[in-house]
Design an enzyme around this catalytic site. Structure first.
Site, mmCIF file in Angstrom:
data_model
loop_
_atom_site.group_PDB
_atom_site.id
_atom_site.type_symbol
_atom_site.label_atom_id
_atom_site.label_comp_id
_atom_site.label_asym_id
_atom_site.label_seq_id
_atom_site.Cartn_x
_atom_site.Cartn_y
_atom_site.Cartn_z
ATOM 1 N N ARG A 634 0.844 -1.205 0.000
ATOM 2 C CA ARG A 634 0.000 0.000 0.000
ATOM 3 C C ARG A 634 0.877 1.251 0.000
ATOM 4 N NH1 ARG A 634 -4.385 0.653 4.581
ATOM 5 N NH2 ARG A 634 -5.623 -0.511 3.097
ATOM 6 N N ILE A 635 0.516 2.176 -0.860
ATOM 7 C CA ILE A 635 1.253 3.435 -0.937
ATOM 8 C C ILE A 635 0.495 4.470 -0.099
ATOM 9 C CG2 ILE A 635 2.069 5.256 -2.487
ATOM 10 C CD1 ILE A 635 3.515 2.522 -2.808
ATOM 11 N N GLN A 644 10.659 8.930 -3.477
ATOM 12 C CA GLN A 644 11.653 7.981 -2.970
ATOM 13 C C GLN A 644 12.140 7.053 -4.085
ATOM 14 O OE1 GLN A 644 13.052 7.110 0.420
ATOM 15 N NE2 GLN A 644 12.802 9.261 0.030
ATOM 16 N N VAL A 709 9.716 1.702 0.133
ATOM 17 C CA VAL A 709 10.115 2.233 -1.169
ATOM 18 C C VAL A 709 11.485 2.917 -1.139
ATOM 19 C CG1 VAL A 709 7.763 2.528 -2.021
ATOM 20 C CG2 VAL A 709 8.825 4.373 -0.706
ATOM 21 N N GLU A 711 14.660 1.874 -0.863
ATOM 22 C CA GLU A 711 15.898 1.328 -1.413
ATOM 23 C C GLU A 711 15.735 0.614 -2.742
ATOM 24 O OE1 GLU A 711 18.560 0.166 2.219
ATOM 25 O OE2 GLU A 711 16.490 0.044 2.845
#
Ligand code: MOS
Length: 747
Positions: A634-635, A644, A709, A711
């Site tokens: 989920r964003i 990012q 998110v 890396e």
């Protein structure tokens, strides 16, 4: 953790709120650590070793001490004792470091003295006047600098070697194979804000203004070194100007400044000079990686055999665990990752954004491309043929996996279908060679441990607290969105307190697990507060909610409603007022459920597609287009998440074409330890970038379905660019960063 008795109304999550601290940061109102100037402040500047190996035979400090404004020079001769041993490793994430414990020099830029002055100018000049006479030994640098050794234990407690299946049989069965070696460079963390500390003692109580990615954990660490209880230490880290892994651990310069403050009985400030970032505060070690990959004639993998060698220091063990990047993506009946190190005269490497995965996936994705080329297969078709349906080796099902959608959406947005199979087929209107490449992106979806507190105030507004760290990624905003939803309030009605170690432990901002971990804690705390509020209302005969029972209550926009009978509702303020006006408090924690971790392999996935344009004569390279499609659960805030991911892809560009620390083999010193010589992308290097977030519902990672998110954007990107350069030129350059001269040599 989720409470079946109340319903969360998520009006905040999923919205692209602008960073809540953005205006403070761009107007200069935000106080970073070095912006603090307590009464009586002394300035510290450390003297860096100019040799990489040997000892300080004599240290001449008289000239420095005589300089106006210099008040003291701390050396191994007069440094007060530390309670804890900087060479010990008796807590999690401990690294050995140099704090003037003796005259040994273990790397260039190691602190050999600390000058204290009434002004920054005096301390800086004093540091210049300290004269060292060295007994130097030949410096060992680079992957050839010493003998390699195999790692027993890799960073983060993983084994030094991971083997699944019969490797020899896999190699024997392969009809088509590659056996290639790739190299990646040493890279140094260079956040905008260098490491800083303002240390102030009051008896055996210590206040530290310092950027730190895990402030509550850090309190215990500094408590150990200074022999005081962790509770005696207050760390304030409201804003960090970047971290990338380097601000998660204790280091020599900051410890020395704290020690100096105690010795001088005055507050001390130290801020590293840019060049001093290249040594005592971690970096990404260089790697050489051997990839032996074999497939049957139809392109089905038989073996994926990845060995990596990485530079580490003479006194600690952290290596860039590149070979581990081959665990988790591709299905192969035989799979091996082997890690080795080589001890040379450098500061100890440490975690640096996508530690291991960044370097490892660069080599893996290029080697996969080489095998696809041998097979005559489209590189995307080859990945689609081989990506794993369950975690390779362990056979665990993924908690969720939308990699196929990432491939499909990324390829469609990029226009991959039009790609000619062979290299050097495309030229643009200006005669530039055009190449297209792709790579798979992968990063784990870990959680650490965090706590949070949520309060509903008498006026119906909310307050939430957790000692999280905002390195610039937007934690203050995304975490507040989660908290607001759990409290059934609009974001503007929730105060978010963070960045101070006297708040509940927000865990580490690292491993791409901060939003998942601290967010889960906030979510649980908010639900707990709402549950308590519901109890007050439903037990009160004067409330319209009386008798509804918790099972029937919905929290939304500052009111509780009876589910299915929304005419019966009451505001938080009314409920609290009738209950006597005391604020309602909830607490919560966030951590991975052990059962879920046992049952599922958890990763974020993605696919990156790159276009490069290359001058056919001069071989200047531009990355003209990058498309990344990522499925990361989920964003919470699309704007911040895309930012990012974009940042990761830009770092991938940097990795592929620019960034590299160069060591002088005669001295062991970094030759390009500044922003003139250490190249990173500027705006002109970043052309068209598109980030696609692929919808993913993961019911197992945590109740909120959040992965990370931070890396994953680097992984996949480096290989995609390397592969695009091959596609443009027909040349496989197996050493990053890829330079003009590499292509000229092969032309
Ligand atoms: Mo990071 S390298 O997870 O701070």
């Amino acid at each position: 953790m989720s409470n079946p008795q109340t319903t969360r109304f998520g009006s905040n999550s999923g919205q692209s709120f602008t960073r809540r601290d953005g205006i403070a940061k761009v107007t200069g109102a935000a106080t970073f650590a070095a912006d603090n100037h307590p009464e009586g402040l002394l300035y510290a500047v450390y003297v860096p070793a100019t040799i990489a190996r040997g000892r300080v035979a004599a240290l001449e400090t008289a000239a420095a001490k005589a300089h106006p404004g210099v008040v003291e020079v701390m050396t191994p001769a007069n440094r007060p004792a530390l309670a804890g041993d900087p060479d010990s490793k008796n807590f999690m994430f401990a690294f050995r470091f140099e704090a003037l414990q003796d005259d040994t020099v273990r790397y260039a830029n190691q602190p050999i003295a600390l000058v204290l002055g009434e002004s920054l100018e005096a301390a800086t000049e004093g540091a210049r006047l300290v004269q060292a006479r060295y007994e130097a030994l030949p410096a060992r640098v680079g992957l050839e600098g010493a003998e390699a050794y195999k790692l027993e234990i890799a960073p983060f407690g993983r084994p030094g070697e991971t083997v699944f299946g019969d490797i020899a049989a896999g190699h024997a069965a392969a009809a088509v194979a590659v056996d290639v070696s790739y190299e990646t460079p040493a890279q140094y963390h260079n956040p905008m804000e260098t490491h800083a500390v303002v240390a102030a003692w009051d008896g055996d109580h210590l206040t530290l203004d310092m950027p730190n990615q895990a402030i509550v954990m850090a309190r215990a660490v500094y408590g150990y070194y200074f022999g005081i209880p962790a509770e005696n230490i207050l760390i304030r880290s409201p804003y960090l100007g970047g971290g990338f892994g380097s601000k998660a651990i204790a280091n020599g310069p900051q410890v020395l400044a704290i020690l100096a403050a105690r010795m001088m009985r005055r507050p001390v400030k130290l801020m590293l000079q840019r060049g001093q970032m290249f040594g005592p505060v971690g970096h990404r070690g260089a790697t050489r990686q051997q990839l032996r990959i074999g497939s049957d004639a139809q392109g089905g993998l038989c073996v994926l055999d990845h060995a990596s060698l990485a530079t580490t220091s003479s006194f600690d063990d952290f290596v860039e665990s590149a070979a581990n990047a081959s665990q988790g993506i591709y299905a192969s009946p035989a799979l091996r990752s082997t890690l080795s190190g080589v001890r040379v005269d450098i500061g100890t490497p440490g975690p640096m954004r996508a530690p291991g995965e960044a370097s490892g996936s660069a080599a893996l994705e290029c080697a996969m491309d080489e095998l696809a080329e041998k097979l005559g297969m489209d590189p995307l078709a080859f990945r689609l043929r081989n990506y794993a349906e369950t975690e390779p080796g362990t056979g665990k099902p993924y908690s969720s996996k939308a990699l196929r959608e990432c491939y499909a959406q990324g390829a469609a947005a990029f226009g991959w279908d039009a790609r000619p199979l062979a290299a050097r087929q495309m030229v643009d209107d200006n005669g530039l060679l055009v190449g297209w490449g792709m790579g798979t992106a992968l990063f784990g979806a870990p959680m650490f441990a965090a706590k949070a507190r949520a309060v509903l105030r008498p006026d119906g507004s909310g307050l939430v607290e957790t000692a999280a760290a905002d390195m610039g990624q937007g934690a203050w905003t995304a975490l507040a969105q989660i908290a607001a939803d759990s409290l059934g309030l609009p974001l503007a009605r929730v105060e978010f307190r963070s960045g101070s170690s006297d708040l509940p432990d927000g865990g580490v901002a690292g491993g791409s697990g901060h939003t998942a971990t601290a967010g889960s804690a906030l979510h649980a705390a908010g639900l707990d507060a709402i549950r308590r509020l519901s109890e007050l209302a439903t037990a009160d005969p004067a409330s319209p909610l009386f008798g509804a029972g918790n099972a029937g209550v919905v929290a939304r926009d500052g009111r509780l409603y009876v589910r299915g009978d929304e005419a019966r509702s009451e505001s938080y303020a009314e409920i609290i007022a009738r209950a006597g006006g005391a604020e309602v408090e909830g607490a919560g924690s966030g951590a991975r459920s052990p059962e879920a971790a046992e049952a599922h392999a958890m990763y974020a996935h993605g696919a990156v597609f790159a276009e490069v344009k290359i001058d056919p004569v001069l071989y200047q390279m531009r990355v003209t287009r990058l498309v990344g499609a990522f499925a990361a659960g989920r964003i919470i805030n699309p704007k911040l998440a895309e930012s990012q991911l974009m940042g990761g892809m830009i770092w991938g560009t940097s990795f592929a074409l620019q960034e590299e620390a160069l060591f002088d083999p005669r001295t062991g010193r970094v030759m390009n330890g500044d922003f003139a010589g250490y190249h990173i992308p500027v705006n002109a290097d970043v052309m068209r970038l598109q980030v696609i977030t692929v919808h993913e519902d993961d019911p197992h990672v945590n109740p909120l379905g959040i992965k990370g998110v931070g890396e994953i954007g680097i992984t996949g990107t480096v290989g995609a660019i390397g592969n695009a350069i091959w596609h443009a030129t027909g040349q496989r350059i197996r050493r990053f960063p890829i330079r003009i001269e590499d292509l000229l040599r092969g032309a």
